[in-house]
Design a protein around this motif. Structure first.
Motif, PDB file in Angstrom:
ATOM      1  N   GLU A 139       0.846  -1.203   0.000  1.00 21.81           N
ATOM      2  CA  GLU A 139       0.000   0.000   0.000  1.00 21.81           C
ATOM      3  C   GLU A 139       0.882   1.255   0.000  1.00 21.81           C
ATOM      4  O   GLU A 139       0.616   2.211  -0.739  1.00 21.81           O
ATOM      5  CB  GLU A 139      -0.900  -0.020   1.255  1.00 21.81           C
ATOM      6  CG  GLU A 139      -1.705   1.255   1.461  1.00 21.81           C
ATOM      7  CD  GLU A 139      -2.172   1.425   2.920  1.00 21.81           C
ATOM      8  OE1 GLU A 139      -2.446   0.398   3.597  1.00 21.81           O
ATOM      9  OE2 GLU A 139      -2.231   2.577   3.391  1.00 21.81           O
ATOM     10  N   ALA A 140       1.922   1.250   0.837  1.00 21.91           N
ATOM     11  CA  ALA A 140       2.816   2.405   0.932  1.00 21.91           C
ATOM     12  C   ALA A 140       3.474   2.692  -0.417  1.00 21.91           C
ATOM     13  O   ALA A 140       3.556   3.847  -0.853  1.00 21.91           O
ATOM     14  CB  ALA A 140       3.889   2.145   1.995  1.00 21.91           C
ATOM     15  N   LYS A 141       3.916   1.620  -1.062  1.00 25.32           N
ATOM     16  CA  LYS A 141       4.568   1.768  -2.364  1.00 25.32           C
ATOM     17  C   LYS A 141       3.592   2.352  -3.382  1.00 25.32           C
ATOM     18  O   LYS A 141       3.936   3.269  -4.130  1.00 25.32           O
ATOM     19  CB  LYS A 141       5.082   0.409  -2.837  1.00 25.32           C
ATOM     20  CG  LYS A 141       6.289   0.515  -3.743  1.00 25.32           C
ATOM     21  CD  LYS A 141       6.746  -0.846  -4.214  1.00 25.32           C
ATOM     22  CE  LYS A 141       7.643  -0.681  -5.434  1.00 25.32           C
ATOM     23  NZ  LYS A 141       8.022  -1.992  -5.991  1.00 25.32           N
ATOM     24  N   SER A 142       2.362   1.821  -3.384  1.00 27.71           N
ATOM     25  CA  SER A 142       1.327   2.326  -4.305  1.00 27.71           C
ATOM     26  C   SER A 142       1.038   3.800  -4.051  1.00 27.71           C
ATOM     27  O   SER A 142       0.708   4.545  -4.975  1.00 27.71           O
ATOM     28  CB  SER A 142       0.012   1.554  -4.131  1.00 27.71           C
ATOM     29  OG  SER A 142       0.235   0.187  -4.278  1.00 27.71           O
ATOM     30  N   ASP A 195       8.666   5.545  -0.381  1.00 27.25           N
ATOM     31  CA  ASP A 195       9.832   4.689  -0.562  1.00 27.25           C
ATOM     32  C   ASP A 195       9.894   3.724   0.629  1.00 27.25           C
ATOM     33  O   ASP A 195      10.116   4.143   1.772  1.00 27.25           O
ATOM     34  CB  ASP A 195      11.088   5.559  -0.634  1.00 27.25           C
ATOM     35  CG  ASP A 195      12.327   4.746  -0.959  1.00 27.25           C
ATOM     36  OD1 ASP A 195      13.014   5.051  -1.929  1.00 27.25           O
ATOM     37  OD2 ASP A 195      12.621   3.772  -0.214  1.00 27.25           O
ATOM     38  N   VAL A 196       9.696   2.452   0.346  1.00 27.51           N
ATOM     39  CA  VAL A 196       9.600   1.437   1.399  1.00 27.51           C
ATOM     40  C   VAL A 196      10.894   1.323   2.200  1.00 27.51           C
ATOM     41  O   VAL A 196      10.879   1.176   3.427  1.00 27.51           O
ATOM     42  CB  VAL A 196       9.185   0.081   0.786  1.00 27.51           C
ATOM     43  CG1 VAL A 196       9.404  -1.057   1.755  1.00 27.51           C
ATOM     44  CG2 VAL A 196       7.723   0.128   0.334  1.00 27.51           C
ATOM     45  N   LYS A 197      12.019   1.392   1.514  1.00 24.50           N
ATOM     46  CA  LYS A 197      13.315   1.289   2.187  1.00 24.50           C
ATOM     47  C   LYS A 197      13.476   2.417   3.211  1.00 24.50           C
ATOM     48  O   LYS A 197      13.987   2.201   4.318  1.00 24.50           O
ATOM     49  CB  LYS A 197      14.413   1.404   1.124  1.00 24.50           C
ATOM     50  CG  LYS A 197      15.516   0.368   1.258  1.00 24.50           C
ATOM     51  CD  LYS A 197      16.401   0.395   0.031  1.00 24.50           C
ATOM     52  CE  LYS A 197      17.839   0.048   0.388  1.00 24.50           C
ATOM     53  NZ  LYS A 197      18.705   0.081  -0.812  1.00 24.50           N
ATOM     54  N   VAL A 198      13.032   3.601   2.840  1.00 26.11           N
ATOM     55  CA  VAL A 198      13.160   4.751   3.742  1.00 26.11           C
ATOM     56  C   VAL A 198      12.170   4.603   4.914  1.00 26.11           C
ATOM     57  O   VAL A 198      12.497   4.939   6.058  1.00 26.11           O
ATOM     58  CB  VAL A 198      12.960   6.077   2.977  1.00 26.11           C
ATOM     59  CG1 VAL A 198      13.003   7.265   3.924  1.00 26.11           C
ATOM     60  CG2 VAL A 198      14.043   6.235   1.901  1.00 26.11           C
TER      61      VAL A 198
END
Lengths: 95, 95, 95, 95
Positions: free
Chosen positions: A54-57, A61-64
């Motif tokens: 969901e965050a990516k969509s 930035d998932v890594k951050v």
């Protein structure tokens, strides 16, 4: 932990029936509880993965985000000290 | 993922306030949900550990219980095939 | 898992002797090579641990060194982008 | 994470030049040694993977080979005790 002469197995409904010196019901209870908790843990891992999807969509930035979560577990003073050291080390290495 | 011109930060209570092009509320919601699920996962890991401690106190071999749990995830035919292969390989190696 | 009455094993020195349809020598070679490489891997892990111990004794912060090593695997542009995002996210969260 | 006004860095070739109280050369040496060992470790992991690929091509069951390698790390008496327990537990659970 030695186990002698196995007795018969007709005590299926006897709560204290014993096999090879062990309580089958106790063993089964232990195993089923672990399996249930492991199932829940797997479901949670799936839920966490879904949130990152969901965050990516949503353009994050998932890594951050993972880095933010790591930082939030630390004390502000500790974060600051590590950031100071990081910048000193980077400078020393010409990075 | 570029972020231009930062606007002011006084919109603390505005549900759609945006920082650097991102929605702070959305980000906070994502992070807090992940943290909550990670807490639950950690609690489950503790519960599983407790059951193994209980099993050990009751005289069970924890390593063997783990092996049982692994086996219960497999099909009986698969287990049998692997056990047959294991005995062939062991014999081949003189184990 | 007991194994009784098996055919003889006098083909010990026959390079192509086969047990249960498999080549014992090939199997042994595979296993011994994996074991040797795993030993080397374990030794390397010990060497790395020793360097970190040395680093700590010399007054360095091991956690920050690990961070530096992670950063050195990334492209400078990627590092910069992530640092920019990190500071935006932190600001959005009031960290 | 911005860093302004720092002293000059003209001591590039001075083996004992120090930045922020640390020895840059010592730090660089530590980091480069860790990186080299990590490279070797990665190469070994690749070599192990190749052997398993070879094993699979030769018709072996990789999962069973891994089990054999685990068993070879144990004492025969320990293996036997665990196998005895495993069969008792399985019988108790009707597996």
């Amino acid at each position: 932990m030695t186990f002698e002469e196995e007795e018969d197995f007709d005590g299926q409904n006897d709560p204290d029936r014993v096999t090879g010196g062990i309580s089958a019901d106790r063993l089964r209870s232990i195993i089923e509880r672990v399996e249930r908790l492991e199932e829940e843990r797997k479901a949670l891992a799936g839920d966490i993965k879904d949130i990152y999807t969901e965050a990516k969509s949503a353009g994050f930035d998932v890594k951050v985000i993972r880095q933010i979560i790591r930082l939030r577990k630390q004390e502000p003073a500790e974060i600051e000290e590590q950031e100071t050291l990081l910048s000193i080390y980077r400078r020393a290495l010409g990075m």
